[in-house]
Motif scaffolding. Structure first.
Motif, PDB file in Angstrom:
ATOM      1  N   GLN A 189      12.280  76.587  41.720  1.00  0.00           N
ATOM      2  CA  GLN A 189      12.188  76.322  43.213  1.00  0.00           C
ATOM      3  C   GLN A 189      10.995  75.126  43.639  1.00  0.00           C
ATOM      4  O   GLN A 189      11.347  74.319  44.228  1.00  0.00           O
ATOM      5  CB  GLN A 189      12.302  77.529  43.838  1.00  0.00           C
ATOM      6  CG  GLN A 189      12.318  77.500  45.351  1.00  0.00           C
ATOM      7  CD  GLN A 189      12.545  78.800  45.898  1.00  0.00           C
ATOM      8  OE1 GLN A 189      13.005  79.720  45.345  1.00  0.00           O
ATOM      9  NE2 GLN A 189      11.792  79.119  47.065  1.00  0.00           N
ATOM     10  N   LYS A 190       9.961  75.484  43.024  1.00  0.00           N
ATOM     11  CA  LYS A 190       8.825  74.801  43.479  1.00  0.00           C
ATOM     12  C   LYS A 190       8.792  73.284  42.723  1.00  0.00           C
ATOM     13  O   LYS A 190       8.677  72.196  43.210  1.00  0.00           O
ATOM     14  CB  LYS A 190       7.530  75.348  42.738  1.00  0.00           C
ATOM     15  CG  LYS A 190       6.363  74.686  43.079  1.00  0.00           C
ATOM     16  CD  LYS A 190       4.973  75.295  42.854  1.00  0.00           C
ATOM     17  CE  LYS A 190       3.759  74.892  43.171  1.00  0.00           C
ATOM     18  NZ  LYS A 190       3.285  73.605  42.370  1.00  0.00           N
ATOM     19  N   HIS A 212      17.018  78.685  55.092  1.00  0.00           N
ATOM     20  CA  HIS A 212      17.007  79.882  55.724  1.00  0.00           C
ATOM     21  C   HIS A 212      15.481  80.349  55.329  1.00  0.00           C
ATOM     22  O   HIS A 212      14.937  81.395  56.162  1.00  0.00           O
ATOM     23  CB  HIS A 212      17.802  80.806  55.243  1.00  0.00           C
ATOM     24  CG  HIS A 212      17.369  81.638  53.923  1.00  0.00           C
ATOM     25  ND1 HIS A 212      17.744  81.039  52.807  1.00  0.00           N
ATOM     26  CD2 HIS A 212      16.670  82.810  53.546  1.00  0.00           C
ATOM     27  CE1 HIS A 212      17.368  81.693  51.867  1.00  0.00           C
ATOM     28  NE2 HIS A 212      16.732  82.938  52.116  1.00  0.00           N
ATOM     29  N   PHE A 214      11.462  79.626  55.688  1.00  0.00           N
ATOM     30  CA  PHE A 214      10.512  78.845  56.266  1.00  0.00           C
ATOM     31  C   PHE A 214       9.271  78.462  55.230  1.00  0.00           C
ATOM     32  O   PHE A 214       8.700  77.271  55.429  1.00  0.00           O
ATOM     33  CB  PHE A 214       9.720  79.560  57.393  1.00  0.00           C
ATOM     34  CG  PHE A 214      10.085  79.071  58.893  1.00  0.00           C
ATOM     35  CD1 PHE A 214       9.533  77.893  59.230  1.00  0.00           C
ATOM     36  CD2 PHE A 214      10.821  79.662  59.804  1.00  0.00           C
ATOM     37  CE1 PHE A 214      10.073  77.368  60.298  1.00  0.00           C
ATOM     38  CE2 PHE A 214      10.856  79.355  61.067  1.00  0.00           C
ATOM     39  CZ  PHE A 214      10.760  77.996  61.368  1.00  0.00           C
ATOM     40  N   GLY A 215       9.269  79.267  54.031  1.00  0.00           N
ATOM     41  CA  GLY A 215       8.411  78.945  53.236  1.00  0.00           C
ATOM     42  C   GLY A 215       8.396  77.760  52.414  1.00  0.00           C
ATOM     43  O   GLY A 215       7.294  76.981  52.319  1.00  0.00           O
ATOM     44  N   ARG A 218       6.856  74.126  55.049  1.00  0.00           N
ATOM     45  CA  ARG A 218       5.462  73.702  54.995  1.00  0.00           C
ATOM     46  C   ARG A 218       5.190  72.338  53.877  1.00  0.00           C
ATOM     47  O   ARG A 218       5.560  72.903  52.598  1.00  0.00           O
ATOM     48  CB  ARG A 218       4.508  74.584  55.038  1.00  0.00           C
ATOM     49  CG  ARG A 218       3.131  74.310  55.060  1.00  0.00           C
ATOM     50  CD  ARG A 218       2.006  75.173  55.445  1.00  0.00           C
ATOM     51  NE  ARG A 218       2.040  75.296  56.703  1.00  0.00           N
ATOM     52  CZ  ARG A 218       1.139  75.864  57.426  1.00  0.00           C
ATOM     53  NH1 ARG A 218       0.541  76.776  56.844  1.00  0.00           N
ATOM     54  NH2 ARG A 218       1.266  75.943  58.983  1.00  0.00           N
ATOM     55  N   LEU A 242       5.210  75.785  62.677  1.00  0.00           N
ATOM     56  CA  LEU A 242       4.592  77.143  61.962  1.00  0.00           C
ATOM     57  C   LEU A 242       3.257  77.743  62.513  1.00  0.00           C
ATOM     58  O   LEU A 242       2.888  78.833  62.492  1.00  0.00           O
ATOM     59  CB  LEU A 242       4.288  76.457  60.541  1.00  0.00           C
ATOM     60  CG  LEU A 242       5.470  76.450  59.563  1.00  0.00           C
ATOM     61  CD1 LEU A 242       5.224  75.750  58.469  1.00  0.00           C
ATOM     62  CD2 LEU A 242       6.226  77.876  59.324  1.00  0.00           C
ATOM     63  N   LEU A 253      11.094  85.071  62.895  1.00  0.00           N
ATOM     64  CA  LEU A 253      11.592  84.558  61.529  1.00  0.00           C
ATOM     65  C   LEU A 253      10.447  84.499  60.845  1.00  0.00           C
ATOM     66  O   LEU A 253      10.594  84.556  59.607  1.00  0.00           O
ATOM     67  CB  LEU A 253      12.607  83.423  61.898  1.00  0.00           C
ATOM     68  CG  LEU A 253      13.136  82.859  60.659  1.00  0.00           C
ATOM     69  CD1 LEU A 253      14.390  84.081  60.068  1.00  0.00           C
ATOM     70  CD2 LEU A 253      14.100  81.585  60.994  1.00  0.00           C
ATOM     71  N   ILE A 254       9.441  83.968  61.210  1.00  0.00           N
ATOM     72  CA  ILE A 254       8.094  83.533  60.531  1.00  0.00           C
ATOM     73  C   ILE A 254       7.779  84.922  60.252  1.00  0.00           C
ATOM     74  O   ILE A 254       7.103  85.375  59.011  1.00  0.00           O
ATOM     75  CB  ILE A 254       7.173  82.671  61.263  1.00  0.00           C
ATOM     76  CG1 ILE A 254       7.911  81.326  61.235  1.00  0.00           C
ATOM     77  CG2 ILE A 254       5.619  82.411  60.502  1.00  0.00           C
ATOM     78  CD1 ILE A 254       7.132  80.345  62.176  1.00  0.00           C
ATOM     79  N   CYS A 256       8.740  87.761  59.660  1.00  0.00           N
ATOM     80  CA  CYS A 256       9.687  88.752  58.810  1.00  0.00           C
ATOM     81  C   CYS A 256       9.482  88.536  57.202  1.00  0.00           C
ATOM     82  O   CYS A 256       9.711  89.179  56.307  1.00  0.00           O
ATOM     83  CB  CYS A 256      10.676  89.091  59.027  1.00  0.00           C
ATOM     84  SG  CYS A 256      12.071  87.738  58.878  1.00  0.00           S
ATOM     85  N   ILE A 257       8.541  87.186  56.918  1.00  0.00           N
ATOM     86  CA  ILE A 257       8.382  86.858  55.671  1.00  0.00           C
ATOM     87  C   ILE A 257       7.391  87.659  54.910  1.00  0.00           C
ATOM     88  O   ILE A 257       6.184  87.588  55.327  1.00  0.00           O
ATOM     89  CB  ILE A 257       8.215  85.358  55.351  1.00  0.00           C
ATOM     90  CG1 ILE A 257       9.482  84.465  56.011  1.00  0.00           C
ATOM     91  CG2 ILE A 257       8.148  85.059  53.761  1.00  0.00           C
ATOM     92  CD1 ILE A 257       9.171  83.152  56.358  1.00  0.00           C
ATOM     93  N   PRO A 258       7.610  88.133  53.702  1.00  0.00           N
ATOM     94  CA  PRO A 258       6.325  88.888  53.069  1.00  0.00           C
ATOM     95  C   PRO A 258       5.266  88.071  52.735  1.00  0.00           C
ATOM     96  O   PRO A 258       5.853  86.733  52.104  1.00  0.00           O
ATOM     97  CB  PRO A 258       6.969  89.617  52.040  1.00  0.00           C
ATOM     98  CG  PRO A 258       8.162  89.181  51.688  1.00  0.00           C
ATOM     99  CD  PRO A 258       8.835  88.459  53.084  1.00  0.00           C
ATOM    100  N   ARG A 259       4.132  88.234  52.866  1.00  0.00           N
ATOM    101  CA  ARG A 259       3.032  87.447  52.577  1.00  0.00           C
ATOM    102  C   ARG A 259       2.361  87.839  51.278  1.00  0.00           C
ATOM    103  O   ARG A 259       2.011  89.145  51.430  1.00  0.00           O
ATOM    104  CB  ARG A 259       2.147  87.199  53.867  1.00  0.00           C
ATOM    105  CG  ARG A 259       2.564  85.985  54.816  1.00  0.00           C
ATOM    106  CD  ARG A 259       1.999  86.372  55.916  1.00  0.00           C
ATOM    107  NE  ARG A 259       2.349  85.328  57.031  1.00  0.00           N
ATOM    108  CZ  ARG A 259       3.727  85.387  57.496  1.00  0.00           C
ATOM    109  NH1 ARG A 259       4.537  86.350  57.143  1.00  0.00           N
ATOM    110  NH2 ARG A 259       4.110  84.438  58.421  1.00  0.00           N
TER     111      ARG A 259
END
Lengths: 283, 270
Positions: A189-190, A212, A214-215, A218, A242, A253-254, A256-259
């Motif tokens: 992916q990267k 879908h 946001f990661g 950026r 962001l 939405l931002i 709920c993304i696991p960090r």
């Protein structure tokens, strides 16, 4: 004048006596050389918006598209079939989520890229050389040999590179990438996102990234439009959205993304009732 | 269960030197010329009531490990002990009680639910196998309770899988896994196909159920951020080998293997 502008786009699907309004009045503009990310979840209308740009949706009466889509000032919704063919692939090209289902399994990848080149760039005499260059451009090693491979002989990441090569072979002005990395492993992916960023810089094309997540936005997109239930609820420069999201849906939405490394006890979830209230008070 | 009572602090699962090798045949006589080492010499404990994360890319062998634990992949060597009992030497018949104690939740809620069965039939099927003596009314009551527990309505039991969203379908898959009151659940990419907001809901649900029921999880995924969030201990697989095994905090703060660092780098930063 922007390269592409969309005004009050509405898309509805009709079947028997059922009507579903997928897009409910969306407007945005894309300048040459810029990257716009349209972020939203399943059912937000982001993919049908992307497909409508070259009218890849079903014909009426099953599907109705209203509003205005202008590409270089031309009204896309009013184009005849021949002009549409010239627009699709040549001016606006697509890369979709699942490369294995976008590629034809019975033709070599080179033949599939060549088909698009012959159609849109008849002035090119040495098509094979052009195809090999396109494959080299997307970082496929040994392209001179690889262009005779069949899709099943390539990994998912390689197949997605082939799809990007196919999209770029006709030197489009806009690349629409609809969830281009969702089906791929994180490291691949990267690589694909890095590749798209390099190609964007080297070719100067505009990109619309549909995602879908946001990661991946950026560091890639200049601007973001957040879609929710057929509407753009917030849009603006990526860094601003962001770091200071204003709309409750964008914030949720931002959140709920696991960090990595955050060691949160629980993940935030989206309170759809609260967002519905926020949308009502605004309209 | 009839196992000799183990000390409860011992890991529920102990995997030692697990190997899953698939033979590669070649030549005129189709002799075995080499092996694909899908899982090569992997050892790890699965602590009781905790979550062990297993992360790696496609082809790393992570799914094969999950499948080997429930005898769905051919084990070529090593040992798997569950609550002190060696599983690798059991016959299929002897293994049957363990199928009840170890359940699996799959990635794709679209393909792992039979489209021709109602939700009730889907969740009742494992009950029919493992609790054949229970009456129909009692089973229906249990199905209703399970649906409530995973955040769905008891009325939903009469519907078919296509009438649900992806997140709801994954909840049905979780209810099916919980039906036989397992101790250990293998979550194989259980949230990978879901939207981020739905993913958060399902991850929270899995954590609530763990706290409530004392479940032990093996959480298999390719997304390091999710694995790090949900896991107590993280295992990193690369090409069939375990390249790193550390607590979730250590893996993020001081990754030792180069490959782990590469995976960490690939996670987008917000």
């Amino acid at each position: 004048m922007p390269l592409l502008s969309v005004e009050d786009l509405r898309i509805s699907f009709h079947q028997r006596d059922q009507t579903v309004e997928a897009v409910k009045g969306v407007s945005f503009a894309l300048e040459a050389g810029r990257t716009l990310a349209i972020v939203g979840e399943s059912g937000s209308g982001k993919s049908v918006t992307a497909l409508s740009l070259t009218r890849l949706l079903p014909e009426p009466p099953n599907c109705r598209v209203t509003g205005a889509i202008r590409y270089q000032g031309r009204d896309v919704l009013g184009l005849d079939r021949r002009s549409l063919q010239a627009l699709r692939g040549k001016e606006i090209a697509y890369v979709f989520q699942e490369p294995s289902s976008s590629l034809n399994p019975v033709f070599t990848v080179g033949a599939q890229i060549a088909e698009a080149v012959r159609l849109h760039l008849p002035e090119i005499k040495d098509v094979e050389a052009h195809v090999i260059r396109a494959l080299e451009q997307v970082g496929i090693a040994d392209a001179a040999r690889r262009h005779t491979s069949y899709p099943h002989e390539l990994s998912g990441g390689m197949q997605q590179r082939v799809m990007i090569a196919m999209a770029l072979a006709c030197r489009p002005k806009i690349l629409v990438a609809d969830e281009p990395t969702t089906a791929l492993d994180v490291t691949i992916q990267k690589q694909i996102i890095d590749l798209l960023r390099d190609l964007k810089t080297s070719t100067g094309m505009s990109v619309i990234l549909i995602t879908h997540n946001f990661g991946i936005v950026r560091g890639f997109a200049d601007d973001v439009a957040v879609m929710y239930r057929g509407l753009i609820v917030e849009s603006g420069p990526t860094e601003e959205i962001l770091s200071r999201p204003k709309h409750p849906y964008t914030q949720a939405l931002i959140a709920c993304i696991p960090r990595l490394g955050a060691r949160q006890r629980r993940l935030a979830t989206i309170d759809h009732a609260a967002i519905a209230r926020a949308l009502e008070t605004k309209i | 269960m009839t196992d000799t009572a183990p000390v409860s602090s011992a890991p529920l699962l102990e995997v030692e030197n697990l190997r899953v090798h698939y033979p590669l045949r070649g030549g005129l006589l189709r002799r075995v010329v080499d092996h694909v080492r899908a899982v090569d010499d992997v050892s790890f404990p699965g602590a009781r009531g905790r979550t062990t994360g297993l992360v790696g890319e496609s082809g790393s062998g992570k799914t094969t490990i999950g499948r080997a634990l429930i005898k769905l992949a051919p084990i070529t060597g090593g040992s798997i002990r569950f609550n002190g009992t060696e599983l690798t030497t059991l016959s299929n018949r002897e293994f049957l009680p363990f199928r009840k104690r170890v359940q699996m939740i799959f990635q794709d809620p679209f393909n792992s639910l039979n489209p021709r069965m109602t939700v009730e039939a889907i969740i009742r099927e494992p009950l029919d196998i493992h609790f054949p003596k229970q009456g129909v009314a009692e089973k229906r009551e249990r199905v209703a309770g399970l649906l409530r527990r995973v955040g769905l309505e008891p009325d939903h039991m009469h519907r078919y899988p296509h009438q649900f969203s992806g997140g709801q379908r994954q909840r049905i898959g979780i209810a099916r896994a919980l039906a036989v009151e397992p101790e250990f659940i293998i979550c194989d990419e259980a949230v990978s196909a879901l939207d981020v907001s739905v993913q958060a809901q399902v991850v929270n649900l899995l954590q609530d159920l763990q706290a409530e029921l004392g479940l032990t999880y093996l959480f298999i995924a390719h997304d390091l951020a999710v694995v790090e969030h949900i896991s107590d201990h993280v295992l990193v697989m690369h090409r069939g080998k375990l390249v790193e095994s550390a607590s979730a905090e250590e893996i993020y703060r001081e990754p030792k293997a180069d490959y782990t660092r590469k995976l960490l780098d690939a996670v987008p930063r917000l």
